[in-house]
Every structure is written in structure tokens, then in C-alpha cells.
Design an enzyme around this catalytic site. Structure first.
Site, PDB file in Angstrom:
ATOM      1  N   TYR A   1       8.766 -12.611  -5.664  1.00 32.73           N
ATOM      2  CA  TYR A   1       7.830 -13.144  -4.663  1.00 32.73           C
ATOM      3  C   TYR A   1       8.126 -14.614  -4.328  1.00 32.73           C
ATOM      4  CZ  TYR A   1       5.113  -8.934  -4.274  1.00 32.73           C
ATOM      5  OH  TYR A   1       4.738  -7.651  -3.984  1.00 32.73           O
TER       6      TYR A   1
ATOM      7  N   GLN B   1       1.547  -4.514   8.332  1.00 37.04           N
ATOM      8  CA  GLN B   1       1.822  -4.238   6.923  1.00 37.04           C
ATOM      9  C   GLN B   1       2.536  -5.443   6.306  1.00 37.04           C
ATOM     10  OE1 GLN B   1       3.321   0.113   6.496  1.00 37.04           O
ATOM     11  NE2 GLN B   1       3.815  -0.529   8.589  1.00 37.04           N
ATOM     12  N   ASN B   2       2.877  -6.386   7.143  1.00 34.53           N
ATOM     13  CA  ASN B   2       3.657  -7.548   6.688  1.00 34.53           C
ATOM     14  C   ASN B   2       2.750  -8.603   6.053  1.00 34.53           C
ATOM     15  OD1 ASN B   2       5.748  -6.182   7.873  1.00 34.53           O
ATOM     16  ND2 ASN B   2       5.767  -7.437   9.740  1.00 34.53           N
TER      17      ASN B   2
ATOM     18  N   HIS C   1      -1.899  -5.231   4.114  1.00 31.68           N
ATOM     19  CA  HIS C   1      -1.294  -5.327   2.777  1.00 31.68           C
ATOM     20  C   HIS C   1      -1.338  -6.734   2.215  1.00 31.68           C
ATOM     21  CE1 HIS C   1       1.062  -1.364   3.579  1.00 31.68           C
ATOM     22  NE2 HIS C   1      -0.212  -1.172   3.302  1.00 31.68           N
TER      23      HIS C   1
ATOM     24  N   CYS D   1      -6.162 -15.191  -9.647  1.00 31.87           N
ATOM     25  CA  CYS D   1      -6.013 -14.792 -11.053  1.00 31.87           C
ATOM     26  C   CYS D   1      -6.258 -13.288 -11.198  1.00 31.87           C
ATOM     27  CB  CYS D   1      -7.020 -15.554 -11.925  1.00 31.87           C
ATOM     28  SG  CYS D   1      -7.030 -14.957 -13.623  1.00 31.87           S
TER      29      CYS D   1
ATOM     30  N   CYS E   1      -3.684 -18.849 -15.079  1.00 30.62           N
ATOM     31  CA  CYS E   1      -4.961 -19.326 -14.556  1.00 30.62           C
ATOM     32  C   CYS E   1      -5.509 -20.487 -15.389  1.00 30.62           C
ATOM     33  CB  CYS E   1      -5.952 -18.155 -14.590  1.00 30.62           C
ATOM     34  SG  CYS E   1      -7.613 -18.595 -14.122  1.00 30.62           S
TER      35      CYS E   1
ATOM     36  N   CYS F   1      -8.951 -19.175 -17.057  1.00 28.96           N
ATOM     37  CA  CYS F   1      -9.060 -18.196 -18.162  1.00 28.96           C
ATOM     38  C   CYS F   1      -7.720 -17.857 -18.796  1.00 28.96           C
ATOM     39  CB  CYS F   1      -9.708 -16.906 -17.631  1.00 28.96           C
ATOM     40  SG  CYS F   1      -8.564 -15.909 -16.670  1.00 28.96           S
TER      41      CYS F   1
ATOM     42  N   GLY G   1       8.684  -1.322  14.156  1.00 32.45           N
ATOM     43  CA  GLY G   1       9.421  -1.838  12.990  1.00 32.45           C
ATOM     44  C   GLY G   1       8.916  -1.356  11.658  1.00 32.45           C
TER      45      GLY G   1
ATOM     46  N   PRO H   1      15.060   0.493  16.022  1.00 31.52           N
ATOM     47  CA  PRO H   1      16.450   0.852  16.376  1.00 31.52           C
ATOM     48  C   PRO H   1      16.821   2.254  15.894  1.00 31.52           C
ATOM     49  CG  PRO H   1      16.348  -1.238  15.166  1.00 31.52           C
ATOM     50  CD  PRO H   1      14.979  -0.649  15.154  1.00 31.52           C
TER      51      PRO H   1
END
Ligand code: BV8
Ligand code: ZN
Length: 247
Positions: free
Chosen positions: A66, A100-101, A118, A126, A147, A150, A187, A214
Site C-alpha cells: 500500500y 472501485q478505485n 472500495h 486503527c 495505533c 491502543c 475500465g 480495450p
């Protein structure tokens, strides 16, 4: 690329238009899709990287993925496809864009109302106490963000496999799929539900559904039309043609 007149006529005469976008619309912004040959999931399976189990089993690897994507998104710019959809939104009184991006390029291109099915790659929280987290997530020598409240694992505010989509956004996206005259699905490989089911809801009630991609997908046969092309090229052309037809 030639856009068939029927598509222009349907869009020029439509009152209500709904759109679903997937990773393909951000490809021309330099953001990799999931399933194309050099896609994000070329090395690891989606379940390992975009699921709670995958995260808890290996938060370091998931954060590496990520953080890499956050870096790419930060340096990416919306492309003509995103701008064309922001333009399209102004042309209809009843218009809805569901994506969805998680890159927020639609918002950066000027789209006012975006249903993020999404989640997004900008916010983090957290995993344990759900407190929002505004700190740094890319930490040195493989540490993962924890976090301060906690000690739980911080996670990106995205919807993982096996997690429910935000109920309000999904309900609104389903509602317009049930009333729109035209549905544009752009897409996306149409592989992940319930998002992939949205254009099918429109197709079942005989709305005019156009797929812009495409390649053909596993759901192409259910749709009224397929425009084979890159969204960054097709969408600006589509907007231009609709404006001409409305004169
Ligand atoms: C849920 C966010 C309830 C994170 C993502 C068995 C059968 C059916 C369903 C299931 C099943 N088992 C499990 C499920 C449910 C599962 C699912 O659908 N699995 C699939 C794989 C079968 N769904 C879920 O888990 C969802 N939640 O159902 O909750 C529930 C609760 C508990 C237990 C069970 C169910 C949550 C799914 C959300 C997952 N999160 N992303 C992140 O991004 O990291 S998924 C991710 O992949 C995307 O968000 C997107 O939704 C999905 C598909 O990706 P696409 O966007 O379509 O991209 P892709 O690469 O696939 O395709 C790109 C396309 O663009 C290609 O067609 C290409 O040709 C085209 N393209 C390329 N260049 C261009 C272009 N097009 C235009 N222009 C270009 N230039
Ligand atoms: Zn916490």
C-alpha cells in the site's frame, strides 16, 4: 475510433446516467491495474494483499504494497478520461459516478459526487479501536504503523475482500442502476462483486449499458454495446459527440 450513432443518440437523449469505473480508467495516469499483464497482482494474489487475513498474517508485506501504491498515486495526475467524466456530470441532472478505485483521481479531476465503493488510499485507521490515524505509514526498516491510542495495527481505509462495502454508497449506486437510462461501465474487468453487479442490474431492466474497455470482459455479452478503446481517448470523444448531438 468510431463511436456508433446509437450510443451518441442514447446519451444525448438520456435524463439519467450512471457510471461505474475500475482500475482501467487510471491506467493512463500511470497507475497499474490489477489484472493486466504487469498488474499489481502479478506477484501476489489479491486475497493475500487485500484481505484482513492477508493483513494480519503479514502486515509488513501489505503495508509495503500500500505504501508503494500511495507513492504512485501521490505522483499521478488525473487523465483526460477522469476530466471527461467530470464534464459529463455537469451535462445531466441525474448523474452518478461509482468507482472501485481508491486513488481519488475522480475528485482531483473535478467530479463533485463520487461513490467510493472500495474506500480510499488517503485515510488510515486503527484495525482494533478504529481511531483515525493521521501519522506516517511508510516507516524505516520494515516497521508497521501502530495505533498511538491502543497499539493496534493501523490499516488503510480500503474495503478488503470479505469486507462489506460502505452501505450508503452501495445503496445509492444500486438505486441509480435501477432508474438510469444509460449505464457506462469503464475500465473494469467486472470480476469483483457486488460492484460488478451494478451494470448487470441496469442491463437486466433493459437500460442501455455501454462497456468502455480495450478488451472484452466476462460480462461484455450482457451489455448493449462495447467500445473497444482506452477511456482517456474514448471519453473525451464521447462528451464532444454528445454536445454536438444536443445542438
Ligand atoms: C463483499 C480495494 C460481502 C482494495 C478491492 C465467490 C463468488 C462471487 C463473489 C465472491 C466469491 N467469493 C468471495 C466473493 C466476494 C468478493 C469477490 O467478488 N471476489 C471475487 C474475486 C470472486 N467480494 C468481496 O469480498 C467484496 N465484499 O462481498 O462483502 C461479504 C462479506 C463477508 C464474506 C463474503 C462476502 C469486497 C471486494 C472489494 C475488494 N477490494 N479493492 C485495493 O484496491 O487494494 S478489489 C479491486 O479489484 C478493485 O477495487 C476492483 O473492485 C477489483 C477489480 O479490479 P478492476 O478495477 O476491475 O481492475 P482489473 O485490473 O481487474 O481490470 C482492469 C480493466 O481495465 C481490464 O478489463 C482492462 O482491460 C481495462 N483497461 C486497461 N487499460 C484501460 C482499461 N480500460 C479503459 N481504459 C484503459 N486505458
Ligand atoms: Zn487503536
Amino acid at each position: 475510433m468510431e463511436i456508433p450513432d446509437i450510443i451518441i443518440d442514447k446519451l444525448a437523449g438520456a435524463e439519467s446516467v450512471a457510471v461505474l469505473t475500475g482500475a482501467g480508467i487510471s491506467a493512463e495516469s500511470g497507475i497499474k491495474t490489477f489484472r493486466d499483464q504487469d498488474g499489481l497482482w502479478a506477484k501476489f494474489s489479491p486475497e493475500e494483499l487485500a484481505s484482513m487475513d492477508g493483513f494480519l498474517a503479514n502486515p509488513k508485506r501489505v503495508w509495503e504494497w500500500y505504501n508503494l501504491r500511495m507513492e504512485v498515486v501521490k505522483n499521478a495526475e488525473p487523465n483526460p478520461g477522469h476530466f471527461a467524466l467530470a464534464e459529463l456530470e455537469k451535462m445531466y441532472s441525474d448523474f452518478s459516478l461509482a468507482t472501485q478505485n481508491i486513488d481519488r483521481l475522480h475528485q482531483r479531476a473535478g467530479s463533485k459526487k463520487v461513490l467510493e465503493l472500495h474506500g480510499n488510499l488517503v485515510e488510515n485507521f486503527c484495525n482494533k479501536c478504529h481511531a483515525p490515524f493521521h501519522g506516517e505509514t511508510a516507516l524505516p526498516n520494515g516497521q508497521v504503523p501502530l495505533c498511538p491510542e491502543c497499539g493496534g495495527n493501523i490499516r488503510p481505509a480500503v474495503v478488503w475482500f470479505g469486507e462489506n462495502l460502505p452501505a450508503e454508497a452501495l445503496l445509492e449506486a444500486e438505486t441509480i442502476a435501477r432508474r438510469c437510462d444509460v449505464y457506462l461501465t469503464i475500465g473494469t474487468s467486472g470480476a469483483v462483486y457486488p460492484a460488478a453487479g451494478l451494470p448487470l442490474i441496469a442491463a437486466r431492466r433493459k437500460a442501455f449499458v455501454v462497456e468502455i474497455n480495450p478488451k472484452e470482459t466476462e460480462v461484455t455479452p450482457y451489455f448493449s454495446a462495447h467500445i473497444s478503446g482506452a477511456s482517456g481517448v474514448v471519453l473525451p470523444e464521447l462528451v464532444k459527440k454528445i454536445k454536438q448531438a444536443r445542438k
